[in-house]
Design a protein around this motif. Structure first.
Motif, PDB file in Angstrom:
ATOM      1  N   LEU A  64       0.833  -1.200   0.000  1.00 46.17           N
ATOM      2  CA  LEU A  64       0.000   0.000   0.000  1.00 46.17           C
ATOM      3  C   LEU A  64       0.869   1.252   0.000  1.00 46.17           C
ATOM      4  O   LEU A  64       1.939   1.285   0.623  1.00 46.17           O
ATOM      5  CB  LEU A  64      -0.902   0.018   1.238  1.00 46.17           C
ATOM      6  CG  LEU A  64      -2.211  -0.761   1.147  1.00 46.17           C
ATOM      7  CD1 LEU A  64      -2.920  -0.727   2.495  1.00 46.17           C
ATOM      8  CD2 LEU A  64      -3.114  -0.172   0.077  1.00 46.17           C
ATOM      9  N   ASP A  65       0.389   2.251  -0.685  1.00 45.46           N
ATOM     10  CA  ASP A  65       1.121   3.521  -0.774  1.00 45.46           C
ATOM     11  C   ASP A  65       1.337   4.082   0.639  1.00 45.46           C
ATOM     12  O   ASP A  65       0.392   4.178   1.418  1.00 45.46           O
ATOM     13  CB  ASP A  65       0.276   4.489  -1.608  1.00 45.46           C
ATOM     14  CG  ASP A  65       1.042   5.752  -1.961  1.00 45.46           C
ATOM     15  OD1 ASP A  65       1.768   6.249  -1.085  1.00 45.46           O
ATOM     16  OD2 ASP A  65       0.917   6.223  -3.096  1.00 45.46           O
ATOM     17  N   PRO A  66       2.576   4.494   0.949  1.00 49.26           N
ATOM     18  CA  PRO A  66       2.832   5.063   2.276  1.00 49.26           C
ATOM     19  C   PRO A  66       1.918   6.235   2.616  1.00 49.26           C
ATOM     20  O   PRO A  66       1.571   6.444   3.774  1.00 49.26           O
ATOM     21  CB  PRO A  66       4.289   5.520   2.196  1.00 49.26           C
ATOM     22  CG  PRO A  66       4.894   4.669   1.136  1.00 49.26           C
ATOM     23  CD  PRO A  66       3.800   4.384   0.144  1.00 49.26           C
ATOM     24  N   ALA A  67       1.515   6.982   1.601  1.00 49.67           N
ATOM     25  CA  ALA A  67       0.638   8.131   1.879  1.00 49.67           C
ATOM     26  C   ALA A  67      -0.702   7.668   2.450  1.00 49.67           C
ATOM     27  O   ALA A  67      -1.268   8.312   3.337  1.00 49.67           O
ATOM     28  CB  ALA A  67       0.419   8.925   0.599  1.00 49.67           C
ATOM     29  N   LEU A  68      -1.192   6.534   1.939  1.00 51.61           N
ATOM     30  CA  LEU A  68      -2.459   5.996   2.463  1.00 51.61           C
ATOM     31  C   LEU A  68      -2.278   5.526   3.908  1.00 51.61           C
ATOM     32  O   LEU A  68      -3.114   5.764   4.771  1.00 51.61           O
ATOM     33  CB  LEU A  68      -2.935   4.819   1.603  1.00 51.61           C
ATOM     34  CG  LEU A  68      -3.371   5.137   0.176  1.00 51.61           C
ATOM     35  CD1 LEU A  68      -3.663   3.856  -0.594  1.00 51.61           C
ATOM     36  CD2 LEU A  68      -4.605   6.020   0.194  1.00 51.61           C
ATOM     37  N   LEU A  69      -1.160   4.844   4.120  1.00 51.77           N
ATOM     38  CA  LEU A  69      -0.888   4.335   5.473  1.00 51.77           C
ATOM     39  C   LEU A  69      -0.739   5.493   6.454  1.00 51.77           C
ATOM     40  O   LEU A  69      -1.229   5.445   7.577  1.00 51.77           O
ATOM     41  CB  LEU A  69       0.386   3.494   5.473  1.00 51.77           C
ATOM     42  CG  LEU A  69       0.373   2.255   4.580  1.00 51.77           C
ATOM     43  CD1 LEU A  69       1.737   1.592   4.597  1.00 51.77           C
ATOM     44  CD2 LEU A  69      -0.681   1.276   5.060  1.00 51.77           C
ATOM     45  N   GLU A  70      -0.060   6.520   5.971  1.00 51.34           N
ATOM     46  CA  GLU A  70       0.213   7.665   6.843  1.00 51.34           C
ATOM     47  C   GLU A  70      -1.089   8.314   7.313  1.00 51.34           C
ATOM     48  O   GLU A  70      -1.198   8.738   8.455  1.00 51.34           O
ATOM     49  CB  GLU A  70       1.064   8.684   6.076  1.00 51.34           C
ATOM     50  CG  GLU A  70       1.943   9.516   6.974  1.00 51.34           C
ATOM     51  CD  GLU A  70       3.028  10.232   6.197  1.00 51.34           C
ATOM     52  OE1 GLU A  70       3.030  10.194   4.950  1.00 51.34           O
ATOM     53  OE2 GLU A  70       3.887  10.830   6.859  1.00 51.34           O
ATOM     54  N   SER A  71      -2.065   8.361   6.414  1.00 46.51           N
ATOM     55  CA  SER A  71      -3.320   9.018   6.787  1.00 46.51           C
ATOM     56  C   SER A  71      -4.006   8.263   7.927  1.00 46.51           C
ATOM     57  O   SER A  71      -4.661   8.861   8.772  1.00 46.51           O
ATOM     58  CB  SER A  71      -4.249   9.119   5.577  1.00 46.51           C
ATOM     59  OG  SER A  71      -4.755   7.846   5.247  1.00 46.51           O
ATOM     60  N   SER A  72      -3.836   6.943   7.955  1.00 45.42           N
ATOM     61  CA  SER A  72      -4.468   6.169   9.030  1.00 45.42           C
ATOM     62  C   SER A  72      -3.702   6.262  10.334  1.00 45.42           C
ATOM     63  O   SER A  72      -4.169   5.821  11.377  1.00 45.42           O
ATOM     64  CB  SER A  72      -4.590   4.695   8.625  1.00 45.42           C
ATOM     65  OG  SER A  72      -3.371   4.021   8.853  1.00 45.42           O
ATOM     66  N   GLU A  73      -2.493   6.824  10.274  1.00 45.77           N
ATOM     67  CA  GLU A  73      -1.679   6.955  11.477  1.00 45.77           C
ATOM     68  C   GLU A  73      -1.994   8.227  12.255  1.00 45.77           C
ATOM     69  O   GLU A  73      -1.586   8.384  13.386  1.00 45.77           O
ATOM     70  CB  GLU A  73      -0.195   6.969  11.099  1.00 45.77           C
ATOM     71  CG  GLU A  73       0.342   5.622  10.674  1.00 45.77           C
ATOM     72  CD  GLU A  73       0.550   4.705  11.859  1.00 45.77           C
ATOM     73  OE1 GLU A  73      -0.428   4.054  12.260  1.00 45.77           O
ATOM     74  OE2 GLU A  73       1.656   4.651  12.375  1.00 45.77           O
ATOM     75  N   ALA A 111      -7.228   9.661  15.450  1.00 46.18           N
ATOM     76  CA  ALA A 111      -8.622   9.639  15.010  1.00 46.18           C
ATOM     77  C   ALA A 111      -9.365  10.831  15.585  1.00 46.18           C
ATOM     78  O   ALA A 111      -9.122  11.246  16.713  1.00 46.18           O
ATOM     79  CB  ALA A 111      -9.270   8.344  15.476  1.00 46.18           C
TER      80      ALA A 111
END
Lengths: 242, 188
Positions: A13-22, A25
């Motif tokens: 998965l693109d790091p940018a996508l992962l980063e958004s979930s980090e 919340a």
């Protein structure tokens, strides 16, 4: 396709996508008053605690808040910094004596390339990580470091194509990084033979880059041409972290 | 120390890169590993291996986001270890549960070449996850990348367990529609 393959593919998965979930919340709107109350409570506690601490004269790490709730901190004793790092990465390597050094020295390596230090490095739990050999060429003063390690202990089939080894893992692939601003370069290369990887690197001035490349080529060539490399690595030394 | 400074230490072959990495991201990566392995000792060893891997791939790599770069390495290593352990003993763990959930996303009768599937699947999943609404995207990533339990996710996003489970179930149904066969037919 299996669920395991699907799980593995999610690693790409693109790091940018992962980063958004980090990112933290967002708290639901309905919970904001609760969150605000918690913040106020925390702030009040922060203001009150120093006062309580000074008036109650409690021992270090143990105090009672105004609500009567006990607040404790558990301090673990560490014998030495070395002990605290026992299980981390690898512990300081053990210098090899002359016999093991001779055992890991290929016959056809030119004599001028002297081993100036040889170290066996272990994981904190006693498993051998790698052998580190440092060579010096007195004719120009350059140093080359050679790391010898077993492939199966440092890589896995799912690793992305980031290894300095070529696709088939047997032909050496070399890299150079030239820092023009500082006039230095970093060279590194690796070759794998019979499940043992020889990885060399050298830092030098750009003026000496040709000598450094020549030394690295000689060293890696000698090791990868050795008839038998299986003996090159010493054994594990058993669990040490227990 | 900033991520850029830590990466620079790797590039300079300065071994303090490892201790700086451990100091900044050790706990984080142990959590990533523990979500898959559920063993403190295994996770610790896995993270130590991750540092080695990082040392061996930088240079030539210069990751954009060091934290997630390390998370990916740790996840891969943890899953390799999990598979090795599962070969001996199967079933029962949270990771087994996640794998059984993903089983539902696999379309029947995929007989395309495995290599092609592997290459295309990564791209297809990226596209799929990008297309999800933000909340669903986060749920998917927390569950199937970070292998967090439903209750952890529910707590993190202030949702009920049931809500998270239902949402994940719907996402899995959508995911089933992006089988490699479908990806290939799109390409053609």
């Amino acid at each position: 396709m299996t669920s395991e393959q699907l799980f593995e593919s999610i690693a790409y998965l693109d790091p940018a996508l992962l980063e958004s979930s980090e990112r933290p919340a967002k708290v639901k709107h309905l919970l904001r008053p609760v969150a605000a109350a918690i913040c106020i409570g925390t702030l009040a506690a922060a203001l009150l605690l120093p006062i309580l601490h000074s008036t109650n004269n409690l021992s270090n790490g143990d105090m009672t808040t105004s609500s009567g709730q006990e607040f404790t901190l558990t301090f673990h004793s560490v014998q030495s910094l070395e002990d605290s790092q026992k299980n981390f990465f690898y512990i300081t390597g053990e210098p090899l004596s002359n016999d093991p050094i001779r055992a890991v020295f290929p016959d056809d390596l030119p004599e001028e390339l002297a081993i100036t230090s040889a170290t066996a490095e272990y994981f904190g739990w006693g498993e051998l990580y790698q052998l580190r050999l440092e060579f010096k060429n007195p004719s120009w003063g350059g140093k080359t470091t050679l790391l010898i390690y077993r492939v199966d202990r440092t890589s896995s089939p799912s690793d992305e194509a980031a290894s300095p080894l070529s696709d088939n893992g047997t032909e050496p692939t070399a890299y150079e990084y030239i820092d023009e601003e500082n006039g230095t370069c970093l060279l590194w290369a690796a070759v794998t033979r019979d499940g043992v990887t020889f990885r060399a690197y050298a830092n030098t001035d750009t003026a000496n880059i040709d000598q450094a490349k020549a030394d690295m080529t000689t060293i890696l060539g000698s090791y990868s041409d050795s008839k038998d490399v299986s003996h090159l690595l010493p054994a594990d030394r058993g669990k040490t972290g227990d | 120390m900033t991520d850029e400074q830590i990466i620079e230490l790797y590039w300079q072959r300065d071994e303090s890169a490892i201790s700086e990495t451990n100091s900044k991201y050790g706990a984080y990566c142990r959590t990533v590993a523990d979500h898959i392995l559920h063993s403190a000792e295994d996770s610790e060893e896995c993270v130590n291996h991750a540092w080695l891997r990082a040392w061996n791939v930088m240079p030539p790599q210069r990751p954009r986001a060091l934290k997630l770069f390390l998370a990916k390495i740790t996840r891969n290593l943890a899953f390799d270890r999990f598979k090795a352990q599962s070969a001996k003993k199967r079933g029962g763990s949270e990771t087994d549960l996640i794998l059984s959930e993903l089983e539902q996303c696999i379309a029947d009768g995929t007989d395309v070449e495995e290599d092609y599937i592997a290459k295309e699947l990564g791209a297809a999943i990226n596209q799929f996850v990008s297309s999800l609404p933000t909340k669903e995207r986060h749920l998917f990533i927390r569950r199937y990348f970070f292998a967090e339990s439903v209750s952890e996710i529910a707590k993190k996003y202030a949702m009920t367990n049931n809500y998270v489970s239902v949402k994940l179930s719907r996402i899995r149904k959508k995911l089933k529609n992006i089988s490699p066969r479908r990806v290939i037919s799109h390409d053609k």
